[in-house]
Write a protein that holds these residues in place. Structure first.
Motif, PDB file in Angstrom:
ATOM      1  N   SER A  38      51.452  80.041  25.710  1.00 30.56           N
ATOM      2  CA  SER A  38      50.839  81.363  25.840  1.00 30.56           C
ATOM      3  C   SER A  38      49.943  81.694  24.651  1.00 30.56           C
ATOM      4  O   SER A  38      49.251  82.704  24.675  1.00 30.56           O
ATOM      5  CB  SER A  38      51.910  82.438  25.998  1.00 30.56           C
ATOM      6  N   ILE A  39      49.920  80.856  23.634  1.00 28.27           N
ATOM      7  CA  ILE A  39      48.994  81.041  22.505  1.00 28.27           C
ATOM      8  C   ILE A  39      47.552  81.011  23.012  1.00 28.27           C
ATOM      9  O   ILE A  39      46.667  81.586  22.406  1.00 28.27           O
ATOM     10  CB  ILE A  39      49.232  79.983  21.410  1.00 28.27           C
ATOM     11  N   PHE A  40      47.328  80.384  24.171  1.00 29.13           N
ATOM     12  CA  PHE A  40      45.989  80.319  24.746  1.00 29.13           C
ATOM     13  C   PHE A  40      45.585  81.603  25.464  1.00 29.13           C
ATOM     14  O   PHE A  40      44.419  81.952  25.484  1.00 29.13           O
ATOM     15  CB  PHE A  40      45.885  79.159  25.752  1.00 29.13           C
ATOM     16  N   PHE A  41      46.538  82.285  26.111  1.00 29.20           N
ATOM     17  CA  PHE A  41      46.137  83.389  26.986  1.00 29.20           C
ATOM     18  C   PHE A  41      46.872  84.696  26.743  1.00 29.20           C
ATOM     19  O   PHE A  41      46.324  85.746  27.045  1.00 29.20           O
ATOM     20  CB  PHE A  41      46.277  82.980  28.462  1.00 29.20           C
ATOM     21  N   ALA A  42      48.080  84.702  26.249  1.00 34.96           N
ATOM     22  CA  ALA A  42      48.801  85.957  26.019  1.00 34.96           C
ATOM     23  C   ALA A  42      49.767  85.797  24.849  1.00 34.96           C
ATOM     24  O   ALA A  42      50.979  85.870  25.024  1.00 34.96           O
ATOM     25  CB  ALA A  42      49.551  86.388  27.269  1.00 34.96           C
ATOM     26  N   PRO A  43      49.240  85.556  23.652  1.00 32.78           N
ATOM     27  CA  PRO A  43      50.154  85.347  22.540  1.00 32.78           C
ATOM     28  C   PRO A  43      51.019  86.574  22.303  1.00 32.78           C
ATOM     29  O   PRO A  43      50.572  87.701  22.454  1.00 32.78           O
ATOM     30  CB  PRO A  43      49.250  85.071  21.353  1.00 32.78           C
ATOM     31  N   PHE A  44      52.245  86.318  21.988  1.00 30.12           N
ATOM     32  CA  PHE A  44      53.252  87.323  21.690  1.00 30.12           C
ATOM     33  C   PHE A  44      53.727  88.071  22.927  1.00 30.12           C
ATOM     34  O   PHE A  44      54.915  88.309  23.077  1.00 30.12           O
ATOM     35  CB  PHE A  44      52.747  88.313  20.621  1.00 30.12           C
ATOM     36  N   LEU A  45      52.851  88.426  23.844  1.00 28.33           N
ATOM     37  CA  LEU A  45      53.240  89.244  24.994  1.00 28.33           C
ATOM     38  C   LEU A  45      54.128  88.474  25.976  1.00 28.33           C
ATOM     39  O   LEU A  45      55.203  88.954  26.357  1.00 28.33           O
ATOM     40  CB  LEU A  45      51.987  89.771  25.706  1.00 28.33           C
ATOM     41  N   LEU A  46      53.700  87.301  26.402  1.00 26.24           N
ATOM     42  CA  LEU A  46      54.474  86.535  27.373  1.00 26.24           C
ATOM     43  C   LEU A  46      55.840  86.125  26.833  1.00 26.24           C
ATOM     44  O   LEU A  46      56.844  86.301  27.533  1.00 26.24           O
ATOM     45  CB  LEU A  46      53.695  85.317  27.857  1.00 26.24           C
ATOM     46  N   PRO A  47      55.950  85.601  25.600  1.00 31.11           N
ATOM     47  CA  PRO A  47      57.295  85.260  25.115  1.00 31.11           C
ATOM     48  C   PRO A  47      58.234  86.463  25.023  1.00 31.11           C
ATOM     49  O   PRO A  47      59.427  86.335  25.286  1.00 31.11           O
ATOM     50  CB  PRO A  47      57.046  84.659  23.734  1.00 31.11           C
ATOM     51  N   VAL A  48      57.702  87.631  24.695  1.00 33.85           N
ATOM     52  CA  VAL A  48      58.542  88.831  24.631  1.00 33.85           C
ATOM     53  C   VAL A  48      59.046  89.190  26.021  1.00 33.85           C
ATOM     54  O   VAL A  48      60.232  89.502  26.199  1.00 33.85           O
ATOM     55  CB  VAL A  48      57.771  90.008  23.992  1.00 33.85           C
ATOM     56  N   ILE A  49      58.175  89.129  27.009  1.00 28.45           N
ATOM     57  CA  ILE A  49      58.577  89.440  28.385  1.00 28.45           C
ATOM     58  C   ILE A  49      59.633  88.447  28.869  1.00 28.45           C
ATOM     59  O   ILE A  49      60.641  88.834  29.461  1.00 28.45           O
ATOM     60  CB  ILE A  49      57.350  89.462  29.316  1.00 28.45           C
ATOM     61  N   VAL A  50      59.400  87.164  28.604  1.00 23.39           N
ATOM     62  CA  VAL A  50      60.371  86.144  29.013  1.00 23.39           C
ATOM     63  C   VAL A  50      61.689  86.339  28.280  1.00 23.39           C
ATOM     64  O   VAL A  50      62.762  86.248  28.876  1.00 23.39           O
ATOM     65  CB  VAL A  50      59.798  84.724  28.776  1.00 23.39           C
ATOM     66  N   TRP A  51      61.636  86.614  27.006  1.00 21.09           N
ATOM     67  CA  TRP A  51      62.852  86.804  26.210  1.00 21.09           C
ATOM     68  C   TRP A  51      63.678  87.983  26.725  1.00 21.09           C
ATOM     69  O   TRP A  51      64.904  87.924  26.746  1.00 21.09           O
ATOM     70  CB  TRP A  51      62.478  86.996  24.744  1.00 21.09           C
ATOM     71  N   ILE A  52      63.001  89.051  27.155  1.00 23.00           N
ATOM     72  CA  ILE A  52      63.709  90.228  27.667  1.00 23.00           C
ATOM     73  C   ILE A  52      64.207  90.001  29.097  1.00 23.00           C
ATOM     74  O   ILE A  52      65.331  90.382  29.441  1.00 23.00           O
ATOM     75  CB  ILE A  52      62.792  91.466  27.606  1.00 23.00           C
ATOM     76  N   ALA A  53      63.398  89.375  29.944  1.00 25.02           N
ATOM     77  CA  ALA A  53      63.700  89.301  31.372  1.00 25.02           C
ATOM     78  C   ALA A  53      64.661  88.178  31.755  1.00 25.02           C
ATOM     79  O   ALA A  53      65.434  88.329  32.690  1.00 25.02           O
ATOM     80  CB  ALA A  53      62.403  89.151  32.157  1.00 25.02           C
ATOM     81  N   VAL A  54      64.622  87.062  31.047  1.00 26.42           N
ATOM     82  CA  VAL A  54      65.404  85.894  31.454  1.00 26.42           C
ATOM     83  C   VAL A  54      66.741  85.890  30.730  1.00 26.42           C
ATOM     84  O   VAL A  54      66.807  86.177  29.528  1.00 26.42           O
ATOM     85  CB  VAL A  54      64.611  84.601  31.166  1.00 26.42           C
ATOM     86  N   ARG A  55      67.794  85.545  31.436  1.00 21.76           N
ATOM     87  CA  ARG A  55      69.136  85.522  30.858  1.00 21.76           C
ATOM     88  C   ARG A  55      69.605  84.122  30.461  1.00 21.76           C
ATOM     89  O   ARG A  55      70.668  83.970  29.894  1.00 21.76           O
ATOM     90  CB  ARG A  55      70.138  86.121  31.851  1.00 21.76           C
ATOM     91  N   ASP A  56      68.838  83.095  30.760  1.00 23.41           N
ATOM     92  CA  ASP A  56      69.202  81.726  30.403  1.00 23.41           C
ATOM     93  C   ASP A  56      69.025  81.532  28.899  1.00 23.41           C
ATOM     94  O   ASP A  56      67.949  81.776  28.350  1.00 23.41           O
ATOM     95  CB  ASP A  56      68.316  80.756  31.183  1.00 23.41           C
ATOM     96  N   GLU A  57      70.077  81.091  28.214  1.00 20.15           N
ATOM     97  CA  GLU A  57      70.032  80.949  26.754  1.00 20.15           C
ATOM     98  C   GLU A  57      69.016  79.916  26.292  1.00 20.15           C
ATOM     99  O   GLU A  57      68.393  80.077  25.247  1.00 20.15           O
ATOM    100  CB  GLU A  57      71.420  80.596  26.206  1.00 20.15           C
ATOM    101  N   TYR A  58      68.843  78.851  27.042  1.00 21.12           N
ATOM    102  CA  TYR A  58      67.871  77.820  26.689  1.00 21.12           C
ATOM    103  C   TYR A  58      66.455  78.409  26.645  1.00 21.12           C
ATOM    104  O   TYR A  58      65.709  78.201  25.685  1.00 21.12           O
ATOM    105  CB  TYR A  58      67.949  76.682  27.709  1.00 21.12           C
ATOM    106  N   VAL A  59      66.114  79.159  27.674  1.00 18.97           N
ATOM    107  CA  VAL A  59      64.777  79.769  27.757  1.00 18.97           C
ATOM    108  C   VAL A  59      64.635  80.851  26.693  1.00 18.97           C
ATOM    109  O   VAL A  59      63.600  80.960  26.036  1.00 18.97           O
ATOM    110  CB  VAL A  59      64.521  80.331  29.170  1.00 18.97           C
ATOM    111  N   TYR A 117      51.219  73.557  16.219  1.00 17.92           N
ATOM    112  CA  TYR A 117      52.670  73.575  16.376  1.00 17.92           C
ATOM    113  C   TYR A 117      53.062  74.075  17.764  1.00 17.92           C
ATOM    114  O   TYR A 117      53.948  73.500  18.408  1.00 17.92           O
ATOM    115  CB  TYR A 117      53.308  74.455  15.300  1.00 17.92           C
ATOM    116  N   ASN A 118      52.422  75.136  18.237  1.00 20.70           N
ATOM    117  CA  ASN A 118      52.734  75.669  19.561  1.00 20.70           C
ATOM    118  C   ASN A 118      52.387  74.677  20.666  1.00 20.70           C
ATOM    119  O   ASN A 118      53.140  74.536  21.630  1.00 20.70           O
ATOM    120  CB  ASN A 118      52.015  76.998  19.791  1.00 20.70           C
ATOM    121  N   ILE A 119      51.285  73.997  20.538  1.00 18.43           N
ATOM    122  CA  ILE A 119      50.920  72.993  21.531  1.00 18.43           C
ATOM    123  C   ILE A 119      51.939  71.851  21.515  1.00 18.43           C
ATOM    124  O   ILE A 119      52.419  71.408  22.561  1.00 18.43           O
ATOM    125  CB  ILE A 119      49.494  72.468  21.288  1.00 18.43           C
ATOM    126  N   TYR A 120      52.304  71.402  20.325  1.00 19.45           N
ATOM    127  CA  TYR A 120      53.282  70.321  20.182  1.00 19.45           C
ATOM    128  C   TYR A 120      54.627  70.712  20.793  1.00 19.45           C
ATOM    129  O   TYR A 120      55.214  69.950  21.562  1.00 19.45           O
ATOM    130  CB  TYR A 120      53.442  69.969  18.696  1.00 19.45           C
TER     131      TYR A 120
END
Length: 99
Positions: free
Chosen positions: A14-35, A86-89
């Motif tokens: 998401s560094i390409f299209f929605a940095p910070f926003l997408l990981p926050v949404i995923v972190w809040i919405a998803v309950r899987d610990e791995y994700v 680093y994010n791409i890697y």
């Protein structure tokens, strides 16, 4: 390929299209610990350049020479490029791990 692997790598990419926003949404919405763990790492890696910019702005404001300003800007560019790579890697490694 699993959905959890795809979501985890998408947080890094998401560094390409929605940095910070997408990981926050995923972190809040998803309950899987791995994700959630990968989303948290992606959030931190997206915040790091912003945190690095704070002292940069101070150093630019207090610089005595134009060469110092150029040096500080180049240092920030190297830091940002490092975080970008680093994010791409991590996104690729997460995809490979999930496959």
């Amino acid at each position: 390929m699993s959905v959890r692997g795809l979501l985890s790598s998408l947080c890094y990419f998401s560094i390409f299209f929605a940095p910070f926003l997408l990981p926050v949404i995923v972190w809040i919405a998803v309950r899987d610990e791995y994700v959630r763990e990968h989303a948290k790492k992606a959030i931190l890696s997206h915040i790091f350049p912003i945190i690095a910019a704070i002292p940069l702005l101070y150093f630019i404001a207090t610089a005595n020479h134009a060469g110092s300003v150029i040096g500080f800007v180049l240092l920030f560019a190297v830091v940002y490029l490092g975080v970008f790579v680093y994010n791409i890697y991590k996104g690729i490694m997460t995809l490979r791990e999930a496959a």
